[in-house]
Design a protein around this motif. Structure first.
Motif, PDB file in Angstrom:
ATOM      1  N   GLU A 147      66.167  31.494  76.572  1.00 49.10           N
ATOM      2  CA  GLU A 147      65.776  33.071  77.451  1.00 49.10           C
ATOM      3  C   GLU A 147      66.294  33.892  77.542  1.00 49.10           C
ATOM      4  O   GLU A 147      65.928  34.701  77.174  1.00 49.10           O
ATOM      5  CB  GLU A 147      64.042  32.685  78.204  1.00 49.10           C
ATOM      6  N   ALA A 148      66.754  33.496  78.472  1.00 42.52           N
ATOM      7  CA  ALA A 148      67.827  34.311  79.053  1.00 42.52           C
ATOM      8  C   ALA A 148      69.273  34.467  79.031  1.00 42.52           C
ATOM      9  O   ALA A 148      70.677  35.414  78.656  1.00 42.52           O
ATOM     10  CB  ALA A 148      68.335  34.054  80.417  1.00 42.52           C
ATOM     11  N   CYS A 149      69.332  32.971  77.466  1.00 36.40           N
ATOM     12  CA  CYS A 149      70.628  33.108  76.519  1.00 36.40           C
ATOM     13  C   CYS A 149      71.834  32.972  77.496  1.00 36.40           C
ATOM     14  O   CYS A 149      72.833  33.434  76.823  1.00 36.40           O
ATOM     15  CB  CYS A 149      70.677  34.494  75.429  1.00 36.40           C
ATOM     16  N   ARG A 150      71.214  31.919  78.175  1.00 36.95           N
ATOM     17  CA  ARG A 150      72.158  31.158  79.067  1.00 36.95           C
ATOM     18  C   ARG A 150      73.431  30.668  78.979  1.00 36.95           C
ATOM     19  O   ARG A 150      72.488  28.795  78.353  1.00 36.95           O
ATOM     20  CB  ARG A 150      71.567  31.829  80.944  1.00 36.95           C
ATOM     21  N   GLU A 164      75.092  34.423  73.436  1.00 42.27           N
ATOM     22  CA  GLU A 164      75.068  35.584  72.756  1.00 42.27           C
ATOM     23  C   GLU A 164      76.619  35.654  71.780  1.00 42.27           C
ATOM     24  O   GLU A 164      77.482  35.525  71.975  1.00 42.27           O
ATOM     25  CB  GLU A 164      74.845  36.607  73.590  1.00 42.27           C
ATOM     26  N   GLN A 165      76.073  35.408  70.466  1.00 46.22           N
ATOM     27  CA  GLN A 165      76.911  36.130  69.550  1.00 46.22           C
ATOM     28  C   GLN A 165      76.365  37.093  68.569  1.00 46.22           C
ATOM     29  O   GLN A 165      75.900  36.558  67.938  1.00 46.22           O
ATOM     30  CB  GLN A 165      77.378  34.684  68.710  1.00 46.22           C
ATOM     31  N   ASP A 166      77.688  37.999  68.090  1.00 52.05           N
ATOM     32  CA  ASP A 166      76.991  39.388  67.402  1.00 52.05           C
ATOM     33  C   ASP A 166      75.942  39.482  67.361  1.00 52.05           C
ATOM     34  O   ASP A 166      74.854  39.767  66.600  1.00 52.05           O
ATOM     35  CB  ASP A 166      77.042  38.233  65.952  1.00 52.05           C
ATOM     36  N   GLY A 167      75.151  39.682  68.485  1.00 55.93           N
ATOM     37  CA  GLY A 167      73.965  40.714  69.090  1.00 55.93           C
ATOM     38  C   GLY A 167      73.024  39.540  69.499  1.00 55.93           C
ATOM     39  O   GLY A 167      72.009  40.290  69.171  1.00 55.93           O
ATOM     40  N   ALA A 168      72.722  38.401  68.411  1.00 56.54           N
ATOM     41  CA  ALA A 168      71.661  37.204  69.176  1.00 56.54           C
ATOM     42  C   ALA A 168      72.288  36.703  69.270  1.00 56.54           C
ATOM     43  O   ALA A 168      73.302  35.921  70.044  1.00 56.54           O
ATOM     44  CB  ALA A 168      71.015  36.778  67.252  1.00 56.54           C
ATOM     45  N   CYS A 169      71.065  35.350  70.226  1.00 54.82           N
ATOM     46  CA  CYS A 169      71.428  34.434  70.720  1.00 54.82           C
ATOM     47  C   CYS A 169      71.270  32.982  70.174  1.00 54.82           C
ATOM     48  O   CYS A 169      70.960  32.200  69.306  1.00 54.82           O
ATOM     49  CB  CYS A 169      70.152  34.075  71.997  1.00 54.82           C
ATOM     50  N   GLU A 215      70.899  25.669  62.987  1.00 55.16           N
ATOM     51  CA  GLU A 215      71.354  26.802  63.434  1.00 55.16           C
ATOM     52  C   GLU A 215      70.741  27.849  63.639  1.00 55.16           C
ATOM     53  O   GLU A 215      70.473  28.285  62.314  1.00 55.16           O
ATOM     54  CB  GLU A 215      72.742  27.114  63.035  1.00 55.16           C
ATOM     55  N   CYS A 216      70.839  28.427  64.574  1.00 54.42           N
ATOM     56  CA  CYS A 216      69.651  29.327  64.938  1.00 54.42           C
ATOM     57  C   CYS A 216      70.597  30.877  65.575  1.00 54.42           C
ATOM     58  O   CYS A 216      71.233  30.790  65.836  1.00 54.42           O
ATOM     59  CB  CYS A 216      68.522  29.855  65.599  1.00 54.42           C
ATOM     60  N   LYS A 217      70.417  31.616  65.117  1.00 51.40           N
ATOM     61  CA  LYS A 217      71.243  32.951  65.855  1.00 51.40           C
ATOM     62  C   LYS A 217      69.445  34.094  66.256  1.00 51.40           C
ATOM     63  O   LYS A 217      68.812  35.033  65.626  1.00 51.40           O
ATOM     64  CB  LYS A 217      71.982  33.975  65.150  1.00 51.40           C
ATOM     65  N   LEU A 218      68.586  33.236  67.835  1.00 54.27           N
ATOM     66  CA  LEU A 218      67.461  34.014  67.753  1.00 54.27           C
ATOM     67  C   LEU A 218      67.912  35.188  68.293  1.00 54.27           C
ATOM     68  O   LEU A 218      68.493  36.094  69.506  1.00 54.27           O
ATOM     69  CB  LEU A 218      66.943  33.220  68.832  1.00 54.27           C
ATOM     70  N   SER A 219      66.960  36.148  68.470  1.00 50.98           N
ATOM     71  CA  SER A 219      66.464  37.458  68.707  1.00 50.98           C
ATOM     72  C   SER A 219      65.480  37.050  70.061  1.00 50.98           C
ATOM     73  O   SER A 219      65.261  36.204  70.584  1.00 50.98           O
ATOM     74  CB  SER A 219      65.618  38.305  68.075  1.00 50.98           C
ATOM     75  N   LYS A 220      65.541  38.228  70.936  1.00 49.88           N
ATOM     76  CA  LYS A 220      64.561  38.191  72.169  1.00 49.88           C
ATOM     77  C   LYS A 220      63.373  37.570  71.866  1.00 49.88           C
ATOM     78  O   LYS A 220      62.696  36.557  72.096  1.00 49.88           O
ATOM     79  CB  LYS A 220      65.054  39.311  72.903  1.00 49.88           C
ATOM     80  N   ASP A 221      62.192  38.117  70.378  1.00 47.72           N
ATOM     81  CA  ASP A 221      60.941  37.679  70.459  1.00 47.72           C
ATOM     82  C   ASP A 221      61.528  36.135  70.085  1.00 47.72           C
ATOM     83  O   ASP A 221      60.391  35.381  70.274  1.00 47.72           O
ATOM     84  CB  ASP A 221      60.502  37.849  69.363  1.00 47.72           C
ATOM     85  N   GLY A 222      62.132  35.592  68.958  1.00 54.91           N
ATOM     86  CA  GLY A 222      62.500  34.041  68.932  1.00 54.91           C
ATOM     87  C   GLY A 222      62.984  33.055  69.958  1.00 54.91           C
ATOM     88  O   GLY A 222      61.855  31.993  70.294  1.00 54.91           O
TER      89      GLY A 222
END
Length: 134
Positions: A38-41, A64-69, A82-89
């Motif tokens: 959730e914190a993208c840590r 974080e990579q390119d504005g996504a997690c 492989e995912c590039k997750l938004s805050k909601d994702g």
């Protein structure tokens, strides 16, 4: 000089206390990974596959990579998600790890969660396939 009895006493004391550490609380690793996600840590976690006995899923949050997690997990058949997750994702997937920690996760044939639209399946031969329908 009698170092042997002292050495033996120390060895026995160490052996007796090494096993006295409390076992981790059930679900603690899932909860910790959910918080990191959730914190993208950056974090990693392993869990048994819910349907494929003997297969262990390796979960990785790369940060974080390119504005996504960036999140990935291994899959059976030498594939990976492989995912590039938004805050909601991130929140959606983290909620699934929390449900797992609390013993509420069950198999389902219902629609895929919304966060899967932010993911691709990377096949053994290198093809990228969209996962979710959004």
């Amino acid at each position: 000089m009698t170092p042997r009895p002292l050495f033996l006493l120390l060895a026995l004391t160490t052996a007796a206390t090494a096993g006295d550490e409390p076992a981790p609380e059930p679900g603690a690793a899932d909860r910790a990974f959910a918080a990191a996600l959730e914190a993208c840590r950056a974090a990693s976690h392993q869990s048994p596959h819910p349907f494929m006995k003997g297969f262990t899923i390796d979960h990785v949050v790369a940060g974080e990579q390119d504005g996504a997690c960036a999140y990935s997990q291994t899959m059976p058949g030498e594939m990976r998600m492989e995912c590039k997750l938004s805050k909601d994702g991130r929140a959606g997937l983290a909620a699934e790890f929390l449900a797992l920690a609390e013993g509420r996760m069950t198999g389902s044939t219902s629609a895929q969660p919304a966060w899967t639209s932010e993911c691709e399946i990377l096949t053994k031969d290198g093809k990228r396939l969209p996962m979710g329908q959004g």
